[in-house]
Design a protein around this motif. Structure first.
Motif, PDB file in Angstrom:
ATOM      1  N   MET A   1       0.846  -1.193   0.000  1.00 12.28           N
ATOM      2  CA  MET A   1       0.000   0.000   0.000  1.00 12.28           C
ATOM      3  C   MET A   1       0.879   1.240   0.000  1.00 12.28           C
ATOM      4  O   MET A   1       1.948   1.260   0.583  1.00 12.28           O
ATOM      5  CB  MET A   1      -0.907  -0.055   1.236  1.00 12.28           C
ATOM      6  N   ILE A   2       0.392   2.262  -0.616  1.00 19.68           N
ATOM      7  CA  ILE A   2       1.166   3.485  -0.780  1.00 19.68           C
ATOM      8  C   ILE A   2       1.464   4.161   0.562  1.00 19.68           C
ATOM      9  O   ILE A   2       2.513   4.765   0.730  1.00 19.68           O
ATOM     10  CB  ILE A   2       0.469   4.438  -1.766  1.00 19.68           C
ATOM     11  N   SER A   3       0.560   4.022   1.548  1.00 20.92           N
ATOM     12  CA  SER A   3       0.785   4.646   2.853  1.00 20.92           C
ATOM     13  C   SER A   3       2.021   4.078   3.527  1.00 20.92           C
ATOM     14  O   SER A   3       2.756   4.799   4.193  1.00 20.92           O
ATOM     15  CB  SER A   3      -0.430   4.452   3.754  1.00 20.92           C
ATOM     16  N   LEU A   4       2.247   2.786   3.361  1.00 20.14           N
ATOM     17  CA  LEU A   4       3.444   2.174   3.934  1.00 20.14           C
ATOM     18  C   LEU A   4       4.699   2.684   3.239  1.00 20.14           C
ATOM     19  O   LEU A   4       5.719   2.914   3.885  1.00 20.14           O
ATOM     20  CB  LEU A   4       3.360   0.652   3.848  1.00 20.14           C
ATOM     21  N   LYS A   5       4.625   2.866   1.938  1.00 21.40           N
ATOM     22  CA  LYS A   5       5.761   3.404   1.198  1.00 21.40           C
ATOM     23  C   LYS A   5       6.104   4.808   1.692  1.00 21.40           C
ATOM     24  O   LYS A   5       7.263   5.185   1.773  1.00 21.40           O
ATOM     25  CB  LYS A   5       5.471   3.441  -0.295  1.00 21.40           C
ATOM     26  N   ILE A   6       5.074   5.580   2.002  1.00 17.76           N
ATOM     27  CA  ILE A   6       5.286   6.940   2.506  1.00 17.76           C
ATOM     28  C   ILE A   6       6.042   6.886   3.824  1.00 17.76           C
ATOM     29  O   ILE A   6       7.023   7.602   4.022  1.00 17.76           O
ATOM     30  CB  ILE A   6       3.943   7.676   2.684  1.00 17.76           C
ATOM     31  N   LEU A   7       5.597   6.023   4.731  1.00 20.12           N
ATOM     32  CA  LEU A   7       6.252   5.914   6.035  1.00 20.12           C
ATOM     33  C   LEU A   7       7.690   5.441   5.900  1.00 20.12           C
ATOM     34  O   LEU A   7       8.584   5.937   6.594  1.00 20.12           O
ATOM     35  CB  LEU A   7       5.453   4.985   6.950  1.00 20.12           C
ATOM     36  N   PHE A   8       7.947   4.485   5.015  1.00 21.89           N
ATOM     37  CA  PHE A   8       9.314   4.014   4.792  1.00 21.89           C
ATOM     38  C   PHE A   8      10.182   5.132   4.217  1.00 21.89           C
ATOM     39  O   PHE A   8      11.344   5.281   4.602  1.00 21.89           O
ATOM     40  CB  PHE A   8       9.345   2.790   3.882  1.00 21.89           C
ATOM     41  N   SER A   9       9.619   5.907   3.307  1.00 21.85           N
ATOM     42  CA  SER A   9      10.368   7.032   2.734  1.00 21.85           C
ATOM     43  C   SER A   9      10.715   8.058   3.813  1.00 21.85           C
ATOM     44  O   SER A   9      11.840   8.558   3.864  1.00 21.85           O
ATOM     45  CB  SER A   9       9.565   7.706   1.623  1.00 21.85           C
ATOM     46  N   LEU A  10       9.758   8.356   4.666  1.00 13.86           N
ATOM     47  CA  LEU A  10      10.011   9.305   5.750  1.00 13.86           C
ATOM     48  C   LEU A  10      11.073   8.767   6.701  1.00 13.86           C
ATOM     49  O   LEU A  10      11.960   9.506   7.144  1.00 13.86           O
ATOM     50  CB  LEU A  10       8.720   9.600   6.511  1.00 13.86           C
ATOM     51  N   ARG A  11      10.974   7.495   7.005  1.00 19.31           N
ATOM     52  CA  ARG A  11      11.936   6.884   7.924  1.00 19.31           C
ATOM     53  C   ARG A  11      13.354   6.940   7.369  1.00 19.31           C
ATOM     54  O   ARG A  11      14.317   7.112   8.108  1.00 19.31           O
ATOM     55  CB  ARG A  11      11.541   5.446   8.210  1.00 19.31           C
ATOM     56  N   LYS A  12      13.477   6.798   6.043  1.00 17.13           N
ATOM     57  CA  LYS A  12      14.789   6.836   5.396  1.00 17.13           C
ATOM     58  C   LYS A  12      15.249   8.259   5.091  1.00 17.13           C
ATOM     59  O   LYS A  12      16.336   8.462   4.567  1.00 17.13           O
ATOM     60  CB  LYS A  12      14.759   6.022   4.104  1.00 17.13           C
ATOM     61  N   GLY A  13      14.397   9.247   5.397  1.00 19.60           N
ATOM     62  CA  GLY A  13      14.754  10.635   5.150  1.00 19.60           C
ATOM     63  C   GLY A  13      14.558  11.079   3.720  1.00 19.60           C
ATOM     64  O   GLY A  13      15.079  12.124   3.319  1.00 19.60           O
ATOM     65  N   LYS A  14      13.802  10.320   2.958  1.00 21.83           N
ATOM     66  CA  LYS A  14      13.534  10.670   1.558  1.00 21.83           C
ATOM     67  C   LYS A  14      12.276  11.543   1.497  1.00 21.83           C
ATOM     68  O   LYS A  14      11.186  11.099   1.149  1.00 21.83           O
ATOM     69  CB  LYS A  14      13.364   9.409   0.722  1.00 21.83           C
ATOM     70  N   ILE A  15      12.455  12.795   1.854  1.00 20.94           N
ATOM     71  CA  ILE A  15      11.344  13.731   2.001  1.00 20.94           C
ATOM     72  C   ILE A  15      10.632  13.969   0.666  1.00 20.94           C
ATOM     73  O   ILE A  15       9.407  13.950   0.592  1.00 20.94           O
ATOM     74  CB  ILE A  15      11.838  15.061   2.600  1.00 20.94           C
ATOM     75  N   THR A  16      11.391  14.192  -0.379  1.00 20.56           N
ATOM     76  CA  THR A  16      10.794  14.470  -1.702  1.00 20.56           C
ATOM     77  C   THR A  16       9.962  13.289  -2.173  1.00 20.56           C
ATOM     78  O   THR A  16       8.845  13.467  -2.672  1.00 20.56           O
ATOM     79  CB  THR A  16      11.897  14.797  -2.728  1.00 20.56           C
ATOM     80  N   GLU A  17      10.490  12.088  -1.993  1.00 20.63           N
ATOM     81  CA  GLU A  17       9.756  10.887  -2.393  1.00 20.63           C
ATOM     82  C   GLU A  17       8.460  10.749  -1.592  1.00 20.63           C
ATOM     83  O   GLU A  17       7.404  10.451  -2.157  1.00 20.63           O
ATOM     84  CB  GLU A  17      10.629   9.649  -2.183  1.00 20.63           C
ATOM     85  N   ALA A  18       8.538  10.994  -0.293  1.00 15.18           N
ATOM     86  CA  ALA A  18       7.347  10.907   0.552  1.00 15.18           C
ATOM     87  C   ALA A  18       6.304  11.937   0.112  1.00 15.18           C
ATOM     88  O   ALA A  18       5.110  11.632   0.044  1.00 15.18           O
ATOM     89  CB  ALA A  18       7.717  11.111   2.016  1.00 15.18           C
ATOM     90  N   GLN A  19       6.763  13.135  -0.191  1.00 15.58           N
ATOM     91  CA  GLN A  19       5.846  14.194  -0.642  1.00 15.58           C
ATOM     92  C   GLN A  19       5.161  13.804  -1.944  1.00 15.58           C
ATOM     93  O   GLN A  19       3.959  13.992  -2.110  1.00 15.58           O
ATOM     94  CB  GLN A  19       6.604  15.514  -0.814  1.00 15.58           C
ATOM     95  N   GLN A  20       5.930  13.236  -2.872  1.00  9.48           N
ATOM     96  CA  GLN A  20       5.355  12.809  -4.147  1.00  9.48           C
ATOM     97  C   GLN A  20       4.323  11.703  -3.945  1.00  9.48           C
ATOM     98  O   GLN A  20       3.260  11.706  -4.578  1.00  9.48           O
ATOM     99  CB  GLN A  20       6.456  12.338  -5.093  1.00  9.48           C
ATOM    100  N   LEU A  21       4.622  10.770  -3.069  1.00  2.73           N
ATOM    101  CA  LEU A  21       3.686   9.681  -2.795  1.00  2.73           C
ATOM    102  C   LEU A  21       2.404  10.213  -2.155  1.00  2.73           C
ATOM    103  O   LEU A  21       1.297   9.796  -2.501  1.00  2.73           O
ATOM    104  CB  LEU A  21       4.337   8.626  -1.899  1.00  2.73           C
ATOM    105  N   LEU A  22       2.549  11.149  -1.225  1.00  2.00           N
ATOM    106  CA  LEU A  22       1.362  11.750  -0.599  1.00  2.00           C
ATOM    107  C   LEU A  22       0.521  12.495  -1.627  1.00  2.00           C
ATOM    108  O   LEU A  22      -0.703  12.414  -1.608  1.00  2.00           O
ATOM    109  CB  LEU A  22       1.780  12.702   0.515  1.00  2.00           C
ATOM    110  N   ASN A  23       1.193  13.208  -2.518  1.00  2.00           N
ATOM    111  CA  ASN A  23       0.475  13.957  -3.550  1.00  2.00           C
ATOM    112  C   ASN A  23      -0.237  13.044  -4.536  1.00  2.00           C
ATOM    113  O   ASN A  23      -1.181  13.463  -5.201  1.00  2.00           O
ATOM    114  CB  ASN A  23       1.413  14.899  -4.288  1.00  2.00           C
ATOM    115  N   SER A  24       0.216  11.802  -4.644  1.00  2.00           N
ATOM    116  CA  SER A  24      -0.408  10.864  -5.584  1.00  2.00           C
ATOM    117  C   SER A  24      -1.732  10.306  -5.055  1.00  2.00           C
ATOM    118  O   SER A  24      -2.496   9.707  -5.803  1.00  2.00           O
ATOM    119  CB  SER A  24       0.549   9.724  -5.920  1.00  2.00           C
TER     120      SER A  24
END
Length: 106
Positions: A1-24
């Protein structure tokens, strides 16, 4: 699920990726209650990162309202709310949020 990907991105410090996933996510209101809570949790973390205290407070409160988060995430939100109150020089509210954080079993 995309929500889990967002949390993993945040945990890894990939802010831009997390923002893009949230915007999707086009219709967050269609998410299950748990994922909707994590959606607001993620938005609150991103808002804090960008020093947008109003948005951080709004999304922290929405995520807490939903009651679907684990204690560690709730603790992070209490800390965010304390930080917002501190930045607004509302010492009493900041102390209240930190007290709630201390009362958690984490």
């Amino acid at each position: 699920m995309i929500s889990l990907k967002i949390l993993f991105s945040l945990r890894k410090g990939k802010i831009t990726e997390a923002q893009q996933l949230l915007n999707s996510i086009k219709r967050p209101d269609w998410l299950s209650a748990r994922y909707h809570a994590y959606y607001h949790f993620s938005l609150s973390l991103l808002a804090s990162y960008h020093q947008d205290t109003q948005s951080a407070q709004l999304h922290s409160l929405k995520a807490l309202e939903m009651g679907q988060l684990q204690d560690k995430e709730i603790g992070i939100l209490f800390y965010n709310l304390a930080r917002v109150a501190f930045e607004n020089q509302d010492w009493e509210a900041a102390a209240e949020q930190l007290q709630k954080l201390k009362e958690l079993d984490i």
